[in-house]
Design an enzyme around this catalytic site. Structure first.
Site, PDB file in Angstrom:
ATOM      1  N   CYS A 103      19.119 -24.966 -22.284  1.00  0.00           N
ATOM      2  CA  CYS A 103      19.590 -25.131 -20.902  1.00  0.00           C
ATOM      3  C   CYS A 103      19.070 -23.933 -20.100  1.00  0.00           C
ATOM      4  CB  CYS A 103      21.108 -25.142 -20.889  1.00  0.00           C
ATOM      5  SG  CYS A 103      21.775 -23.592 -21.553  1.00  0.00           S
TER       6      CYS A 103
ATOM      7  N   HIS B  66      24.263 -18.637 -29.186  1.00  0.00           N
ATOM      8  CA  HIS B  66      24.753 -18.962 -30.527  1.00  0.00           C
ATOM      9  C   HIS B  66      23.742 -19.810 -31.288  1.00  0.00           C
ATOM     10  CE1 HIS B  66      29.180 -18.135 -29.283  1.00  0.00           C
ATOM     11  NE2 HIS B  66      28.591 -17.049 -29.735  1.00  0.00           N
TER      12      HIS B  66
ATOM     13  N   HIS C 220      36.859 -17.908 -28.731  1.00  0.00           N
ATOM     14  CA  HIS C 220      35.462 -18.051 -28.319  1.00  0.00           C
ATOM     15  C   HIS C 220      35.124 -16.926 -27.328  1.00  0.00           C
ATOM     16  CE1 HIS C 220      31.830 -19.624 -26.391  1.00  0.00           C
ATOM     17  NE2 HIS C 220      31.662 -20.339 -27.498  1.00  0.00           N
TER      18      HIS C 220
ATOM     19  N   GLU D 162      33.275 -16.718 -24.755  1.00  0.00           N
ATOM     20  CA  GLU D 162      33.336 -17.037 -23.322  1.00  0.00           C
ATOM     21  C   GLU D 162      34.784 -16.990 -22.821  1.00  0.00           C
ATOM     22  OE1 GLU D 162      31.392 -20.685 -21.946  1.00  0.00           O
ATOM     23  OE2 GLU D 162      32.880 -20.775 -20.352  1.00  0.00           O
TER      24      GLU D 162
ATOM     25  N   SER E   7      28.090 -22.551 -32.351  1.00  0.00           N
ATOM     26  CA  SER E   7      27.699 -23.023 -31.022  1.00  0.00           C
ATOM     27  C   SER E   7      28.665 -24.131 -30.598  1.00  0.00           C
ATOM     28  CB  SER E   7      26.260 -23.552 -31.071  1.00  0.00           C
ATOM     29  OG  SER E   7      26.032 -24.415 -29.978  1.00  0.00           O
ATOM     30  N   SER E   8      29.510 -23.797 -29.636  1.00  0.00           N
ATOM     31  CA  SER E   8      30.549 -24.747 -29.219  1.00  0.00           C
ATOM     32  C   SER E   8      29.942 -26.065 -28.766  1.00  0.00           C
ATOM     33  CB  SER E   8      31.370 -24.120 -28.087  1.00  0.00           C
ATOM     34  OG  SER E   8      32.249 -25.051 -27.532  1.00  0.00           O
TER      35      SER E   8
ATOM     36  N   SER F  70      21.487 -24.178 -27.104  1.00  0.00           N
ATOM     37  CA  SER F  70      20.878 -22.902 -27.496  1.00  0.00           C
ATOM     38  C   SER F  70      19.762 -23.090 -28.525  1.00  0.00           C
ATOM     39  CB  SER F  70      21.971 -21.983 -28.064  1.00  0.00           C
ATOM     40  OG  SER F  70      22.808 -22.700 -28.947  1.00  0.00           O
TER      41      SER F  70
HETATM   42  S1  SF4 Z   1      25.522 -24.255 -21.916  1.00  0.00           S
HETATM   43 FE1  SF4 Z   1      26.285 -22.224 -21.338  1.00  0.00          FE
HETATM   44  S2  SF4 Z   1      24.404 -21.067 -20.968  1.00  0.00           S
HETATM   45 FE2  SF4 Z   1      23.846 -23.226 -20.877  1.00  0.00          FE
HETATM   46  S3  SF4 Z   1      23.963 -23.788 -18.692  1.00  0.00           S
HETATM   47 FE3  SF4 Z   1      25.914 -24.297 -19.705  1.00  0.00          FE
HETATM   48  S4  SF4 Z   1      27.181 -22.493 -19.291  1.00  0.00           S
HETATM   49 FE4  SF4 Z   1      25.082 -21.876 -18.978  1.00  0.00          FE
END
Ligand code: SF4
Length: 329
Positions: free
Chosen positions: A23, A52, A135, A137, A233-234, A278
């Site tokens: 992303c 992650h 987590h 975040e 990785s959530s 990720s």
């Molecule tokens: S998954 Fe996390 S890093 Fe990726 S755009 Fe969404 S909030 Fe941002």
């Protein structure tokens, strides 16, 4: 009718989800470490995993990044990068006290949730933060206003909520949750707190919801869905859950192609493939090659959204890059 529904079920095939993988926030965070390494030279310290994903972390380590858990592990005066998941204000404070050069790679969509938390706390709201306990975040966002924020860990957490004034309460959320489960949590919260306010805009980010949406499209046709992503990785873990809820007969999370067990493919005709936000696409390509070797060479990509969002690098890094370029003439 979707592309997936129109495809005749002949032979073995792969339905490849699009959007999948990187992303805008992850791309920016990884680039931040790479550019910092080029600009300041190794080592560069990174607080927590920048994103992650095992492969990404190992690759950056090989380039000279050193991953630490806390600022105290970073030598005084060194450069530290904060991960895409965001940090509480006290972490910036600690960095200042240790004279660290701090570069903030927090995803701007996480920063947006931090701003919301600060704004509602300043107006003395009780804030119900829907997210997973522990987590990174959630720890970062809660740290913006610990006296005002309480965590609601899914629908089962709703009964534990207590608020001071039921007319002054708002919910916010982690960016990488299951869209459907969050709707359920909010519906339950609203039963208890009918005047509960919603965030000004969606906190679950575009990348999370797009990846879940396409998986829902392909899952009903899939005997097995393989999600490439790491266990911590959530958003990747959520993709497996979403696939199973949407009708996939089985779902598995793998970091690497070699983790795919042949038994998962026994009797399967259609395999779904996707990856968390990720995950670099080279890992997905390796999975496709692995599946092709086992007779699943017919790949159909199912696209449900076109993602074009990009984020610019952190200001503090851009400023130093510009100064370095000017010094070089
Ligand atoms: S998954 Fe996390 S890093 Fe990726 S755009 Fe969404 S909030 Fe941002």
């Amino acid at each position: 009718m979707t592309d997936a529904e129109t495809t005749p079920r002949t032979g073995k095939r792969v339905l490849l989800a699009n959007p999948r993988g990187y992303c805008a926030g992850v791309d920016r965070a990884v680039q931040t470490v790479e550019e910092a390494l080029k600009l300041y030279g190794a080592p560069i310290y990174v607080r927590k995993q920048i994103v992650h994903n095992k492969h990404v972390v190992r690759t950056l380590e090989a380039q000279g990044a050193i991953f630490v858990e806390e600022n105290e592990e970073v030598p005084e005066g060194a450069t530290v990068i904060f991960s895409a998941h965001g940090v509480a204000p006290e972490v910036y404070e600690q960095a200042k006290q240790r004279s660290l050069r701090a570069i903030d790679a927090t995803c701007p969509l996480v920063t947006k949730v931090h701003h919301e938390a600060r704004r509602f706390a300043a107006q003395d709201y009780d804030i119900l933060l829907i997210g997973h306990e522990g987590h990174e975040e959630v720890i970062g966002t809660a740290g913006e206003a610990p006296a005002h924020i309480q965590l609601v860990d899914g629908p089962d957490g709703v009964d534990k909520v207590t608020v001071r004034d039921p007319e002054k309460v708002v919910w916010l959320s982690q960016t990488t949750l299951s869209v459907d489960e969050t709707l359920e949590t909010v519906a339950r919260l609203k039963k208890r707190l009918p005047l509960l306010q919603s965030p000004p805009s969606d906190d679950i980010c575009y990348a999370t919801s797009n990846r879940q949406h396409v998986v829902k499209e392909i899952a009903p046709e899939c005997d097995v869905v393989i999600v490439v992503g790491s266990r911590n990785s959530s958003n990747s873990v959520r993709l497996v859950e979403v696939a199973l809820d949407a009708g996939a007969r089985a779902g598995h999370l793998v970091d690497f192609a070699h983790e795919i067990e042949d038994a998962w493919l026994t009797g399967a005709r259609t395999v779904g493939v996707t990856s968390g936000a990720s995950v670099p696409d080279e890992l997905v390509q390796q999975v496709l090659a692995h599946l092709a070797e086992r007779g699943f060479g017919d790949v159909e990509e199912i696209t449900t959204a076109d993602e074009r969002l990009t984020f610019s690098l952190p200001q503090e890094l851009k400023r130093d890059m510009k100064a370095a370029a000017a010094a070089r003439g």
